[in-house]
Write a protein that holds these residues in place. Structure first.
Motif, PDB file in Angstrom:
ATOM      1  N   GLY A  55      14.456  33.369  58.312  1.00 47.92           N
ATOM      2  CA  GLY A  55      14.204  34.123  57.091  1.00 47.92           C
ATOM      3  C   GLY A  55      15.444  34.657  56.397  1.00 47.92           C
ATOM      4  N   THR A  56      16.636  34.306  56.909  1.00 48.01           N
ATOM      5  CA  THR A  56      17.856  34.748  56.204  1.00 48.01           C
ATOM      6  C   THR A  56      18.791  33.563  55.984  1.00 48.01           C
ATOM      7  OG1 THR A  56      19.192  35.224  58.152  1.00 48.01           O
ATOM      8  CG2 THR A  56      17.795  37.017  57.326  1.00 48.01           C
ATOM      9  N   THR A  57      19.746  33.766  55.087  1.00 45.20           N
ATOM     10  CA  THR A  57      20.705  32.699  54.785  1.00 45.20           C
ATOM     11  C   THR A  57      22.078  33.337  54.551  1.00 45.20           C
ATOM     12  OG1 THR A  57      21.144  30.869  53.288  1.00 45.20           O
ATOM     13  CG2 THR A  57      20.104  32.772  52.323  1.00 45.20           C
ATOM     14  N   ASP A  58      23.135  32.497  54.596  1.00 45.25           N
ATOM     15  CA  ASP A  58      24.481  32.994  54.266  1.00 45.25           C
ATOM     16  C   ASP A  58      24.892  32.402  52.927  1.00 45.25           C
ATOM     17  OD1 ASP A  58      24.413  34.135  56.755  1.00 45.25           O
ATOM     18  OD2 ASP A  58      25.566  32.510  57.705  1.00 45.25           O
ATOM     19  N   PHE A  59      25.541  33.215  52.124  1.00 38.37           N
ATOM     20  CA  PHE A  59      25.895  32.811  50.769  1.00 38.37           C
ATOM     21  C   PHE A  59      27.411  32.941  50.620  1.00 38.37           C
ATOM     22  CE2 PHE A  59      26.094  33.128  46.202  1.00 38.37           C
ATOM     23  CZ  PHE A  59      25.074  32.297  45.787  1.00 38.37           C
ATOM     24  N   THR A  60      28.080  31.822  50.283  1.00 38.24           N
ATOM     25  CA  THR A  60      29.543  31.840  50.211  1.00 38.24           C
ATOM     26  C   THR A  60      30.018  31.355  48.847  1.00 38.24           C
ATOM     27  OG1 THR A  60      29.608  31.285  52.553  1.00 38.24           O
ATOM     28  CG2 THR A  60      31.652  30.987  51.347  1.00 38.24           C
ATOM     29  N   PHE A  61      31.029  31.986  48.304  1.00 37.41           N
ATOM     30  CA  PHE A  61      31.613  31.490  47.054  1.00 37.41           C
ATOM     31  C   PHE A  61      33.083  31.882  46.966  1.00 37.41           C
ATOM     32  CE2 PHE A  61      31.601  35.540  44.745  1.00 37.41           C
ATOM     33  CZ  PHE A  61      30.646  36.260  45.437  1.00 37.41           C
ATOM     34  N   THR A  62      33.805  31.257  46.013  1.00 37.65           N
ATOM     35  CA  THR A  62      35.231  31.568  45.873  1.00 37.65           C
ATOM     36  C   THR A  62      35.495  32.215  44.513  1.00 37.65           C
ATOM     37  OG1 THR A  62      35.756  29.379  45.001  1.00 37.65           O
ATOM     38  CG2 THR A  62      35.968  29.654  47.372  1.00 37.65           C
ATOM     39  N   VAL A  63      36.503  33.091  44.508  1.00 41.31           N
ATOM     40  CA  VAL A  63      36.950  33.762  43.279  1.00 41.31           C
ATOM     41  C   VAL A  63      38.487  33.767  43.281  1.00 41.31           C
ATOM     42  CG1 VAL A  63      34.959  35.313  43.208  1.00 41.31           C
ATOM     43  CG2 VAL A  63      37.041  36.080  44.344  1.00 41.31           C
ATOM     44  N   HIS A  64      39.086  34.178  42.185  1.00 38.95           N
ATOM     45  CA  HIS A  64      40.544  34.306  42.147  1.00 38.95           C
ATOM     46  C   HIS A  64      40.965  35.427  43.106  1.00 38.95           C
ATOM     47  CE1 HIS A  64      44.627  34.864  40.696  1.00 38.95           C
ATOM     48  NE2 HIS A  64      44.500  33.687  40.090  1.00 38.95           N
ATOM     49  N   ARG A  65      42.115  35.212  43.776  1.00 39.04           N
ATOM     50  CA  ARG A  65      42.569  36.222  44.760  1.00 39.04           C
ATOM     51  C   ARG A  65      42.737  37.609  44.151  1.00 39.04           C
ATOM     52  NH1 ARG A  65      46.766  33.391  49.078  1.00 39.04           N
ATOM     53  NH2 ARG A  65      45.351  31.682  49.513  1.00 39.04           N
ATOM     54  N   ASN A  66      43.122  37.647  42.875  1.00 36.27           N
ATOM     55  CA  ASN A  66      43.305  38.956  42.222  1.00 36.27           C
ATOM     56  C   ASN A  66      41.992  39.728  42.124  1.00 36.27           C
ATOM     57  OD1 ASN A  66      45.888  38.194  41.803  1.00 36.27           O
ATOM     58  ND2 ASN A  66      45.665  37.761  39.619  1.00 36.27           N
ATOM     59  N   ASP A  67      40.868  39.015  42.205  1.00 35.76           N
ATOM     60  CA  ASP A  67      39.563  39.666  42.006  1.00 35.76           C
ATOM     61  C   ASP A  67      38.866  40.023  43.318  1.00 35.76           C
ATOM     62  OD1 ASP A  67      39.761  39.467  39.247  1.00 35.76           O
ATOM     63  OD2 ASP A  67      38.884  37.462  39.206  1.00 35.76           O
ATOM     64  N   VAL A  68      39.510  39.738  44.460  1.00 36.55           N
ATOM     65  CA  VAL A  68      38.814  39.909  45.734  1.00 36.55           C
ATOM     66  C   VAL A  68      38.357  41.341  45.983  1.00 36.55           C
ATOM     67  CG1 VAL A  68      39.028  39.763  48.231  1.00 36.55           C
ATOM     68  CG2 VAL A  68      40.001  38.019  46.819  1.00 36.55           C
ATOM     69  N   GLU A  69      39.297  42.286  45.795  1.00 33.92           N
ATOM     70  CA  GLU A  69      38.941  43.678  46.121  1.00 33.92           C
ATOM     71  C   GLU A  69      37.736  44.141  45.315  1.00 33.92           C
ATOM     72  OE1 GLU A  69      42.100  46.598  45.862  1.00 33.92           O
ATOM     73  OE2 GLU A  69      43.428  45.188  46.900  1.00 33.92           O
ATOM     74  N   GLN A  70      37.783  43.827  44.026  1.00 34.07           N
ATOM     75  CA  GLN A  70      36.696  44.244  43.147  1.00 34.07           C
ATOM     76  C   GLN A  70      35.390  43.539  43.550  1.00 34.07           C
ATOM     77  OE1 GLN A  70      37.096  43.171  39.067  1.00 34.07           O
ATOM     78  NE2 GLN A  70      35.505  44.606  38.410  1.00 34.07           N
ATOM     79  N   ALA A  71      35.503  42.250  43.886  1.00 36.97           N
ATOM     80  CA  ALA A  71      34.302  41.480  44.259  1.00 36.97           C
ATOM     81  C   ALA A  71      33.677  42.059  45.526  1.00 36.97           C
ATOM     82  CB  ALA A  71      34.662  40.012  44.449  1.00 36.97           C
ATOM     83  N   VAL A  72      34.526  42.447  46.494  1.00 42.95           N
ATOM     84  CA  VAL A  72      33.997  43.008  47.742  1.00 42.95           C
ATOM     85  C   VAL A  72      33.263  44.324  47.443  1.00 42.95           C
ATOM     86  CG1 VAL A  72      34.650  44.064  49.950  1.00 42.95           C
ATOM     87  CG2 VAL A  72      35.663  41.882  49.274  1.00 42.95           C
ATOM     88  N   ARG A  73      33.841  45.127  46.557  1.00 46.18           N
ATOM     89  CA  ARG A  73      33.176  46.384  46.188  1.00 46.18           C
ATOM     90  C   ARG A  73      31.794  46.111  45.601  1.00 46.18           C
ATOM     91  NH1 ARG A  73      38.128  48.383  44.485  1.00 46.18           N
ATOM     92  NH2 ARG A  73      37.769  47.692  42.345  1.00 46.18           N
ATOM     93  N   VAL A  74      31.746  45.137  44.669  1.00 47.91           N
ATOM     94  CA  VAL A  74      30.459  44.789  44.043  1.00 47.91           C
ATOM     95  C   VAL A  74      29.486  44.298  45.115  1.00 47.91           C
ATOM     96  CG1 VAL A  74      29.321  43.191  42.428  1.00 47.91           C
ATOM     97  CG2 VAL A  74      31.504  44.238  41.803  1.00 47.91           C
ATOM     98  N   LEU A  75      29.980  43.415  46.009  1.00 48.44           N
ATOM     99  CA  LEU A  75      29.097  42.799  47.002  1.00 48.44           C
ATOM    100  C   LEU A  75      28.580  43.815  48.018  1.00 48.44           C
ATOM    101  CD1 LEU A  75      30.737  39.346  47.787  1.00 48.44           C
ATOM    102  CD2 LEU A  75      28.775  39.828  46.328  1.00 48.44           C
ATOM    103  N   ASN A  76      29.405  44.797  48.355  1.00 50.03           N
ATOM    104  CA  ASN A  76      28.924  45.813  49.307  1.00 50.03           C
ATOM    105  C   ASN A  76      27.706  46.538  48.748  1.00 50.03           C
ATOM    106  OD1 ASN A  76      30.566  45.384  51.521  1.00 50.03           O
ATOM    107  ND2 ASN A  76      32.230  46.636  50.695  1.00 50.03           N
ATOM    108  N   GLY A  77      27.775  46.823  47.425  1.00 55.36           N
ATOM    109  CA  GLY A  77      26.630  47.461  46.764  1.00 55.36           C
ATOM    110  C   GLY A  77      25.424  46.533  46.786  1.00 55.36           C
ATOM    111  N   VAL A  78      25.650  45.268  46.419  1.00 56.23           N
ATOM    112  CA  VAL A  78      24.564  44.288  46.357  1.00 56.23           C
ATOM    113  C   VAL A  78      23.944  44.089  47.744  1.00 56.23           C
ATOM    114  CG1 VAL A  78      24.089  41.829  46.008  1.00 56.23           C
ATOM    115  CG2 VAL A  78      25.519  43.049  44.378  1.00 56.23           C
ATOM    116  N   ALA A  79      24.803  44.007  48.772  1.00 52.48           N
ATOM    117  CA  ALA A  79      24.319  43.723  50.134  1.00 52.48           C
ATOM    118  C   ALA A  79      23.371  44.823  50.607  1.00 52.48           C
ATOM    119  CB  ALA A  79      25.499  43.581  51.092  1.00 52.48           C
TER     120      ALA A  79
END
Ligand code: ADP
Ligand code: ASP
Ligand code: MG
Length: 413
Positions: free
Chosen positions: A308-332
């Motif tokens: 019933g669960t899955t893993d979701f992976t994607f790539t972004v520019h390295r400059n955007d990683v910190e911000q993306a992790v912040r967004v994803l922590n909220g989403v998760a």
């Protein structure tokens, strides 16, 4: 009107940072321009800042503030090119070759207002044509323009290529020549694979793909522009003589090489959301907020669901990683996903070639070559004319060389 006996060509030449890196080099370039002018052609020159200058200016801004206003950043960064246009015009005048320098705004390179990544909307070539008709060489600052409100804008790193192509299109030049520190476009970056081979020609489509996949020899938008406005485009060396590489339309009847080149990109990072409840809309719930945060996503994979669960992976520019992790922590936490991981020690390797359309089995050969070297593939994506894989960054050189060798790219097709 006085009639001219000789049909003159109008050439736009662009010289990159290394080519104008010292006053001595600026002098050498001036000699070359004088030689072109003596052949009777009109010359418009676009120059970059001296090598390292744009980075130096960015570092200065960082000493002042972690996050400066985009408008002021562009005022700062555009100064690099203003230095080189003046020095080159002086060098030409000192050689009795009349020359005049202009900033982007002085020749009305009008852009939108997207500071640091502005797009050129319009160029008024009248001032340049007037100077050319007076026998002058016109030297224009690359990388910069002006928006509707008169603010200075810049076109993104490597943007002088785009300035040159856009000027060539606006002035209806006969050719746009990009002079750099390599003598053309190679099968891959010759700094990583010394056996790389210079290509006589490459199609716009392939060059666009190579540039998008990380080959920084030409800025992506420059290639887009040249393809759209049919600007004859050539990459040549500032230091040696030669024909360089012509970027051209695909020719009928000639069987295209299976692979034209290998591109790589060190600028991406991989993000994974683990244990995502496997229900409709999960991908949207993850990528929606990433898009809203203005973060561009490149490759995406979703594992087959289990329990019933899955893993979701994607790539972004390295400059955007910190911000993306912040967004994803909220989403998760909203989604009830288990964990968010990021990995920025990855690299994307890509094979590019229009000939892939008619040759099957290339992906299989690519994966075998990498497997034989013990290189683990973390992600895969394909399109009609490219195959990309994400691997550990420590395998960059090994991977590029193994693929270059395996597909025999050192040999002429
Ligand atoms: P410039 O300052 O003249 O704009 P760049 O550094 O932007 O020069 O681009 C030239 C560099 O592009 C080369 O020094 C080379 O290392 C790199 N490069 C990457 N891929 C390729 C390729 N396929 N062919 C040639 N050069 C490449
Ligand atoms: N000077 C700018 C840069 O370093 C633009 C260019 O060189 O094309 O990105
Ligand atoms: Mg460049």
């Amino acid at each position: 009107m006085p009639s001219k006996n000789k049909i003159m060509a109008l050439i736009v030449q662009k010289y990159g940072g290394t080519s104008v890196g010292t006053t001595e080099r600026i002098g050498n370039i001036a000699d070359r321009i004088v030689a072109t002018k003596k052949l009777g052609d009109d010359v418009v020159v676009v120059v970059s800042a001296m090598s390292g200058e744009t980075n130096r200016l960015i570092a200065l801004a960082k000493e002042i503030s972690r996050q400066s206003s985009p408008r002021e950043m562009d005022v700062l960064l555009s100064t690099g090119e203003q230095v080189t246009i003046a020095l080159l015009a002086m060098a030409l005048n000192a050689r009795d070759c009349p020359a005049i320098s202009y900033t982007g705004s002085q020749v009305h390179i009008l852009t939108d207002s997207a500071h640091s990544k502005a797009r050129i909307k319009e160029i008024d070539g009248s001032r340049i044509h007037r100077d050319l008709s007076l026998g002058r060489v016109v030297v224009v600052a690359g990388f910069q323009g002006m928006d509707d409100n008169g603010n200075i804008t810049t076109l993104g790193r490597g943007g002088s290529d785009t300035s040159a192509v856009a000027l060539a299109a606006a002035l209806k030049a006969n050719e746009c020549q990009i002079y750099t520190d390599v003598d053309g476009v190679y099968t891959t970056d010759p700094r990583v694979e010394p056996r790389a081979r210079r290509l006589e020609r490459i199609t716009f489509e392939e060059m666009l793909e190579m540039a998008s996949l990380g080959s920084k020899v030409l800025q992506i938008r420059a290639v887009e522009f040249a393809g759209k406005y049919n600007v004859p485009l050539r990459v040549l060396s500032s230091f040696t003589e030669g024909k360089g590489t012509l970027i051209t339309y695909e020719e009928d009847g000639v069987e295209a090489a299976r692979i034209s080149g290998i591109a790589f990109n060190r600028d991406e990072a991989k993000l994974t959301v683990l244990g995502v409840p496997d229900h409709p809309g999960a991908a949207y719930q993850i990528l929606g907020p990433i898009g809203e945060a203005n973060i561009e996503v490149d490759m995406i994979i979703q594992n087959v669901g289990r329990d019933g669960t899955t893993d979701f992976t994607f790539t972004v520019h390295r400059n955007d990683v910190e911000q993306a992790v912040r967004v994803l922590n909220g989403v998760a936490s909203e989604l009830g996903a288990r964990e968010v991981n990021s990995d920025d020690s990855i690299v994307k390797l890509s094979l590019v070639g229009v000939g892939m359309r008619s040759h099957a089995g290339i992906a299989g050969s690519m994966f075998k070559i990498l497997a034989d070297e013990g290189i683990n593939i973390k992600m895969i994506s394909t399109s009609e004319i490219k195959i990309s894989v994400v691997v550990d960054e420590k395998y960059l050189e090994l991977g590029v060389r193994a693929l270059h060798d395996g597909f025999e790219l050192e040999k002429t097709a």
